[in-house]
Design an enzyme around this catalytic site. Structure first.
Site, PDB file in Angstrom:
ATOM      1  N   LYS A   1       1.563   0.263  -4.341  1.00 15.87           N
ATOM      2  CA  LYS A   1       1.079   1.560  -3.831  1.00 15.87           C
ATOM      3  C   LYS A   1       2.110   2.259  -2.947  1.00 15.87           C
ATOM      4  O   LYS A   1       2.235   3.483  -2.995  1.00 15.87           O
ATOM      5  CB  LYS A   1      -0.234   1.399  -3.085  1.00 15.87           C
ATOM      6  CG  LYS A   1      -0.143   0.711  -1.741  1.00 15.87           C
ATOM      7  CD  LYS A   1      -1.489   0.669  -1.043  1.00 15.87           C
ATOM      8  CE  LYS A   1      -1.425  -0.145   0.222  1.00 15.87           C
ATOM      9  NZ  LYS A   1      -0.550   0.409   1.238  1.00 15.87           N
ATOM     10  N   THR A   2       2.874   1.504  -2.149  1.00 19.08           N
ATOM     11  CA  THR A   2       3.886   2.136  -1.292  1.00 19.08           C
ATOM     12  C   THR A   2       4.951   2.812  -2.149  1.00 19.08           C
ATOM     13  O   THR A   2       5.399   3.919  -1.854  1.00 19.08           O
ATOM     14  CB  THR A   2       4.529   1.091  -0.347  1.00 19.08           C
ATOM     15  OG1 THR A   2       3.492   0.354   0.292  1.00 19.08           O
ATOM     16  CG2 THR A   2       5.399   1.758   0.699  1.00 19.08           C
TER      17      THR A   2
ATOM     18  N   ASP B   1      -2.474   6.964   3.389  1.00 17.15           N
ATOM     19  CA  ASP B   1      -2.378   5.568   2.958  1.00 17.15           C
ATOM     20  C   ASP B   1      -3.573   4.788   3.526  1.00 17.15           C
ATOM     21  O   ASP B   1      -4.116   5.161   4.566  1.00 17.15           O
ATOM     22  CB  ASP B   1      -1.058   4.994   3.494  1.00 17.15           C
ATOM     23  CG  ASP B   1      -0.722   3.652   2.870  1.00 17.15           C
ATOM     24  OD1 ASP B   1      -1.346   3.289   1.855  1.00 17.15           O
ATOM     25  OD2 ASP B   1       0.181   2.961   3.393  1.00 17.15           O
ATOM     26  N   GLU B   2      -3.958   3.704   2.873  1.00 14.35           N
ATOM     27  CA  GLU B   2      -5.041   2.823   3.350  1.00 14.35           C
ATOM     28  C   GLU B   2      -6.295   3.633   3.714  1.00 14.35           C
ATOM     29  O   GLU B   2      -6.883   3.476   4.780  1.00 14.35           O
ATOM     30  CB  GLU B   2      -4.577   2.022   4.587  1.00 14.35           C
ATOM     31  CG  GLU B   2      -3.312   1.209   4.399  1.00 14.35           C
ATOM     32  CD  GLU B   2      -3.517  -0.071   3.596  1.00 14.35           C
ATOM     33  OE1 GLU B   2      -4.582  -0.207   2.963  1.00 14.35           O
ATOM     34  OE2 GLU B   2      -2.607  -0.922   3.588  1.00 14.35           O
TER      35      GLU B   2
ATOM     36  N   GLN C   1     -10.439  -3.837  -0.232  1.00 13.49           N
ATOM     37  CA  GLN C   1      -9.758  -4.349   0.948  1.00 13.49           C
ATOM     38  C   GLN C   1     -10.207  -3.631   2.221  1.00 13.49           C
ATOM     39  O   GLN C   1      -9.472  -3.567   3.204  1.00 13.49           O
ATOM     40  CB  GLN C   1      -8.236  -4.213   0.779  1.00 13.49           C
ATOM     41  CG  GLN C   1      -7.696  -5.089  -0.349  1.00 13.49           C
ATOM     42  CD  GLN C   1      -6.186  -5.025  -0.448  1.00 13.49           C
ATOM     43  OE1 GLN C   1      -5.481  -5.479   0.444  1.00 13.49           O
ATOM     44  NE2 GLN C   1      -5.676  -4.475  -1.531  1.00 13.49           N
TER      45      GLN C   1
ATOM     46  N   ARG D   1      -3.272 -12.503  -1.224  1.00 16.62           N
ATOM     47  CA  ARG D   1      -2.008 -12.630  -0.475  1.00 16.62           C
ATOM     48  C   ARG D   1      -1.071 -13.604  -1.186  1.00 16.62           C
ATOM     49  O   ARG D   1       0.124 -13.615  -0.942  1.00 16.62           O
ATOM     50  CB  ARG D   1      -2.235 -13.180   0.951  1.00 16.62           C
ATOM     51  CG  ARG D   1      -3.079 -12.352   1.902  1.00 16.62           C
ATOM     52  CD  ARG D   1      -2.722 -10.900   1.968  1.00 16.62           C
ATOM     53  NE  ARG D   1      -3.529 -10.140   1.036  1.00 16.62           N
ATOM     54  CZ  ARG D   1      -3.205  -8.950   0.546  1.00 16.62           C
ATOM     55  NH1 ARG D   1      -2.073  -8.375   0.874  1.00 16.62           N
ATOM     56  NH2 ARG D   1      -3.993  -8.313  -0.293  1.00 16.62           N
TER      57      ARG D   1
END
Length: 780
Positions: A33-34, A226-227, A257, A615
């Site tokens: 995503k970044t 973002d997020e 998340q 993770r």
């Protein structure tokens, strides 16, 4: 076409090339995503010629903002990216408010209060209102006001909302509305905003001043967040106002998340996005570049149990990978040992470095067993999102009491606890004690014992004498009681445990849990037949302090060094590791007992489990303990309900000791080898470790279990036994120990403040003795 598009998959490319109108990018874990966000901004600037000043990008960490700017600069090959408004909500809004604050009646040079400043102002306000600051603790009140601000509830609304008032009345704090009002006025008078004000004042600016709203709506033609799943109501409303003119708003996030509801974040923001804007484009990034397919299969299966979600299916071109290993251990201590053993084994077998491992858990209090096991095995680690267990203030405070009980000359510990909890011995008195001790060349404790001689009078004298009597009372228990009984007495009589229990904030609860975990570790110490280096241990308090002092005297590790990472799952969000241990998968711990009252809470706990699974890049262990100490009691645990949600074909259950709900006694029987490592039989152990050390020639064994302790030959002290001053003890000197008998000092080590002598005893072999706590008589 453009070089920067070449590394993108089809879905990522769609997200980058979309130009106008609202777009929601549902970015699964590890889906890049970044990369999509930064490439999208670069494409707007390079291809569509959008001015950097017209782009607003909001993140949740300064690190993420910095990385985005650097990546965009690299793609563009020029410095234009420096003109972007990229930053956290708080930093960007502070920047805007600097120029607009006069509209709200603040100076443009307004002060920003950090949390400590804010609590200091609250303390003053509470005192001025003549309220009991034990009931209205600044910490508790601050958290309550912060929650109100993040939900855009101002003091006037707070005061008239029936349910809020009922809540405050029930917690016996009916005056919070008045404190909130007085605090807001005091901050305004001081020309200051706290962190939460940066959000609420930005909202007020846009809501109440049409010229400011118009200015920033037309300045920020493209807005990227973002997020997005971590936004709270205040952030949501500000974004909605800013984006209303152009509706070129791009949100990136993953509802799966969303794990920060305790900070005021609401999953509804991302779930409702499609209803907020017409003609919204939704792009799902489901290709994962991080994990093996097996790990993703488990993540997909787990999250499919949540009803409140945007459906998606993560997949990867990576290898299928190993099955997820499910490990049942007898206790939390065994869990710690198993994880440390496995890390050592994996390092030798698969050439991993320490930095490749992460141990993730639900609550900070769980770190103790892992820290102790890693230290004993000499494996370097770094604690994230919290200080080391024994460095936490509440632990240091409690241990300081125990240190003074064992050794009243310990001035640092004495200064730490003499007025904690508050007992009327203030800073001036403490300074006088230190001065008298230095002047008369005696210890601070001796000054306290002779307080009338040094001129202390009235209430101060009474407080000092009560404190001295209390410590002496605890000392009288040392010979008769074990470490846990003395520590429990200290905790009860000082009211430390009660005070922490009464603080119902998230932080207060954590501190209470940590002190309980310390007491659990002392209880475990007293009930374990032998300590880890094979000695049959003295179960007294000084022996316990010796053990933890040796554990905590390790040098501070470089945070960037090659270390195993220990952190809560909340702190691990956004990170990735080749090998992950998801620890403590037990009912009432994970899911947490306080988060299973509603479907919403349970679904957030499941999202937290999804985060821990995703993770892991190549290997994942899920561990749980049959029993765990809670509040000094050994409690039997059920495995977490989340384990049952993992399909059998993705699990390697050979270390789970039978069926999921089978809590039989298979561990209590069998060999010591099996019991020590906490899984089924030796054959199953071989599957993980290969042949036992005695059969292996290719490598040094990862961990050799300690030999069982030889029985101590009890010694009757000499009639003239009087402990000697051991401050100048040398190697070669003969000594007598009350328990181990006569011996010769072979080596001196440790620090000046914590000298350790290695003594070869005639009847009991070699022992390490901490001179601060042991009583030795020098024979010659």
């Amino acid at each position: 076409m453009h070089e920067y598009l070449s590394g993108l998959n089809e879905r990522q490319k769609q997200a980058v090339l979309h130009k106008d109108g609202p777009i929601m990018i549902v970015a699964g874990a590890g889906s890049g995503k970044t990369k999509v966000l930064t490439t999208r901004i670069a494409h707007l600037m390079a291809f569509h010629r959008v001015d950097a000043f017209n782009i607003l990008a909001l993140t949740f960490t300064n690190k993420a903002a910095r990385e985005m700017k650097e990546r965009i600069e690299k793609i563009l090959g020029n410095a234009d990216a420096r003109n972007l408004y990229v930053g956290t909500f708080h930093s960007v809004f502070a920047r805007i408010l600097r120029g607009e604050a006069h509209r709200l009646g603040y100076p443009n040079s307004f002060t920003i209060y950090d949390t400590d400043d804010a609590k200091g102002v609250l303390k003053t306000v509470i005192n001025e209102m003549n309220l009991d600051d034990k009931l209205y603790k600044p910490n508790v009140v601050y958290n309550r006001i912060s929650s109100a601000k993040n939900a855009l509830v101002n003091p006037a609304e707070y005061a008239v909302d029936y349910y809020i008032q009922q809540e405050d009345a029930r917690s016996n704090r009916p005056a919070i509305a008045q404190i909130y009002d007085a605090y807001a006025k005091r901050c305004f008078k001081n020309g200051a905003m706290d962190f939460d004000d940066l959000l609420i004042k930005m909202y007020e600016l846009l809501k109440n001043f049409p010229e400011s709203l118009h200015k920033f709506q037309h300045k920020f033609k493209y807005i990227l967040i973002d997020e997005y799943q971590d936004t709270n109501p205040a952030q949501y409303e500000v974004i909605k106002l800013l984006a209303a003119a152009h509706e070129n708003v791009c949100v990136v996030g993953d509802d799966a998340q969303s794990i920060y509801s305790f900070r005021g974040a609401t999953i509804q923001n991302i779930l409702q996005f499609q209803k907020d804007y017409e003609d919204v484009t939704v792009i799902k990034l489901e290709q994962n570049y991080r994990s093996t397919q097996n790990i993703l299969n488990v993540a997909n299966e787990i999250i499919s149990n949540n009803k409140n979600q945007i459906p998606k299916e993560l997949w990867t071109e990576n290898a299928e990978g190993e099955k997820i290993r499910l490990v049942r251990t007898m206790s939390d201590n065994e869990e710690g040992k198993f994880v440390a053993d496995t890390i050592q084994e994996q390092k030798l077998r698969n050439h991993f470095s320490n930095r490749d491992f992460a141990i993730l858990y639900r609550t900070n209090a769980q770190s103790r067993a892992f820290e102790e096991s890693l230290r004993r095995m000499g494996i370097a680690y770094t604690m994230f999102g919290g200080v080391s267990f024994y460095s936490r203030k509440e632990i240091k405070d409690f241990v300081a009491y125990l240190r003074v009980v064992v050794n009243t000359r310990d001035e640092e510990a004495l200064k730490r606890i003499i007025n904690y909890p508050v007992r009327g011995i203030g800073k001036t008195t403490i300074d006088k004690c230190v001065l008298f001790a230095n002047t008369h060349n005696i210890s601070m404790w001796e000054v306290l014992e002779q307080a009338p001689r040094f001129g202390f009078k009235g209430g101060t004298l009474e407080s000092i004498e009560n404190f001295v009597v209390f410590i002496k009372g605890c000392q009288s228990m040392l010979q008769l009681k074990n470490a846990y009984e003395v520590a429990f007495h200290v905790g009860k009589q000082t009211n430390i445990v009660k005070e922490l229990f009464n603080d119902k904030t998230t932080e207060g609860l954590q501190r209470y849990e940590n002190v309980q975990e310390l007491l659990n570790s002392i209880k475990e110490f007293t009930e374990t037949p032998s300590n880890d280096d094979g000695e049959v241990g003295d179960k007294g308090l000084s022996a316990y302090l010796q053990q933890i002092t040796l554990l905590t005297d390790a040098d501070e590790k470089d945070p960037n060094a090659d270390t195993v990472k220990l952190m809560t799952i909340h702190a691990a969000k956004g990170l990735e590791f080749p090998v992950v241990f998801a620890a403590g998968l037990e009912e009432m711990l994970f899911p947490n007992a306080m988060s299973i009252n509603t479907r919403e809470e349970l679904e957030e706990e499941r999202r937290l489990f999804y985060v821990v699974i995703t993770r892991a890049k190549s290997k994942l262990w899920i561990t749980y303990a049959n029993s765990r100490y809670k509040f000094g009691q050994l409690v039997q645990n059920e495995p977490s309900r989340f384990i049952e949600e993992i399909p059998q074909q993705y699990l390697d259950r050979s270390f789970a000791g039978g069926g999921i709900r089978n809590q039989g006694t298979s561990f209590a029987q069998g060999s010591a080898f099996d019991r020590m490592r906490g899984f089924g039989a030796s054959e199953q152990a071989e599957k993980l470790y290969g042949p036992p050390p005695s059969k292996r020639k290719d490598t040094v064994p990862a961990y050799v279990p300690p030999k069982s302790a030889p029985k101590v030959v009890e010694h009757k002290p000499s009639q003239d036994f009087v402990p000697s001053d051991t401050s100048n003890l040398q190697a070669g000197q003969k000594v007598e120990h009350q328990k181990f008998g006569f011996g010769t000092v072979s080596k001196m080590e440790g620090s000046t403040h914590n000298p350790v002598a290695t003594v070869l005893f005639d009847l009991n072999g070699e022992k390490k003795i901490m001179l601060n706590y042991a009583k030795l008589r020098i024979v010659e």
